[in-house]
Design an enzyme around this catalytic site. Structure first.
Site, short mmCIF file in Angstrom:
data_model
loop_
_atom_site.label_atom_id
_atom_site.label_comp_id
_atom_site.label_asym_id
_atom_site.label_seq_id
_atom_site.Cartn_x
_atom_site.Cartn_y
_atom_site.Cartn_z
N TYR A 61 80.86 22.60 41.88
CA TYR A 61 80.00 23.04 42.98
C TYR A 61 80.42 22.32 44.26
CZ TYR A 61 76.96 24.78 39.22
OH TYR A 61 76.45 25.43 38.12
N HIS A 128 81.38 23.59 31.00
CA HIS A 128 80.94 24.67 31.89
C HIS A 128 81.43 26.03 31.41
CE1 HIS A 128 79.81 25.26 36.41
NE2 HIS A 128 79.32 26.20 35.65
N SER A 207 69.61 31.61 36.42
CA SER A 207 69.32 32.87 37.13
C SER A 207 68.23 33.68 36.43
CB SER A 207 70.59 33.71 37.28
OG SER A 207 71.57 33.03 38.02
N LEU A 209 65.49 34.58 37.56
CA LEU A 209 64.87 35.50 38.52
C LEU A 209 65.90 36.46 39.11
CD1 LEU A 209 62.45 33.02 40.31
CD2 LEU A 209 61.98 34.54 38.39
N ARG A 211 69.14 36.13 39.94
CA ARG A 211 69.92 35.59 41.06
C ARG A 211 69.20 35.75 42.39
NH1 ARG A 211 75.44 34.70 39.35
NH2 ARG A 211 75.62 35.32 37.17
N PHE A 214 64.24 38.64 42.14
CA PHE A 214 62.80 38.64 41.87
C PHE A 214 62.09 37.46 42.54
CE2 PHE A 214 64.77 40.51 38.01
CZ PHE A 214 64.31 41.81 38.17
N SER A 216 61.54 36.68 45.92
CA SER A 216 60.81 36.86 47.17
C SER A 216 61.02 35.70 48.14
CB SER A 216 59.30 37.04 46.89
OG SER A 216 59.08 38.16 46.09
#
Length: 226
Positions: A61, A128, A207, A209, A211, A214, A216
């Protein structure tokens, strides 16, 4: 329990974490422009204060910048309040993505992460992605040595097949599998989830939601199932 965030056992080797975790990847890479460092550290501290103490990062990352961010966020006694997970096994070489699981690389990657995050031990260390050129038994054998040396506490896998999970678990208990699992990503329910439940391996669903679909606009936190 701060703000009602419950604690759960992840896997069957004794690791206890918050039932929600903070995926730190988006603070440094991939999902838009990285946040200013002060804002990112404030967000991490807010999560911990709220009871979300299971922090997830990786050496890829950034690359590396997310682990360096965590090192700053965990100063002044904060490290003792969290369960730290990071990963190895993906690297950029000459502009290409390479998967590596050979023992020398595993050890070097672990020691580099320990230095970047500036900690003595990683709580949960994931492979990973699986390097199919190296038998998983060889990779896990080196991770087992790192456990015995006190450099990592628990071993995890990410995006592994059911057969790979079984072979790995036979060498050293696997504590957690991180995998995409959400309302629209359900294929893991056929073989992988049942295998983990049979072997007592915790599931860290990334993820959950979709990515962010969902979410908001809310902060996205991985959810964990034991």
């Amino acid at each position: 329990e701060a703000c009602g965030v419950r604690r759960i056992k992840l896997g069957s080797q004794g690791l206890e974490v918050s039932a929600q975790g903070l995926g730190c990847m988006g603070l440094s890479a991939f999902y838009g422009t990285p946040k200013p460092e002060t804002e990112a550290i404030a967000l991490i501290h807010h999560a911990i204060h709220s009871g979300v103490t299971f922090l997830d990062t990786s050496d890829i990352y950034g690359p590396e910048t997310n682990e360096l961010l965590l090192s700053k966020a965990l100063k002044d006694g904060v490290r003792e309040k969290v369960e730290l997970a990071t990963k190895y096994g993906i690297r950029y070489a000459e502009g290409k993505v390479e998967l590596k699981g050979d023992p020398a690389y595993v050890r070097a990657a672990c020691e580099a992460s320990l230095m970047r995050v500036d900690v003595a031990c990683i709580d949960l260390y994931y492979q990973h992605r699986i390097d199919t050129r190296v038998p998983i038994e060889i990779t896990i054998g080196e991770l087992k040595k790192l456990v015995e040396e006190g450099k990592i506490k628990y071993i995890g896998l990410s995006e592994a097949s059911a057969s790979t999970i079984r072979r790995a678990h036979a060498v050293h208990p696997i504590t957690a599998l991180q995998i995409e699992w959400s309302l629209w990503s359900r294929d893991v329910e056929e073989d992988i989830i049942p295998t983990c439940r049979e072997l007592g391996i915790g599931i860290v669903a990334y993820s959950p939601l979709g990515r962010g679909f969902f979410a908001s606009g809310r902060t996205i936190l991985p959810l964990i199932c034991s």
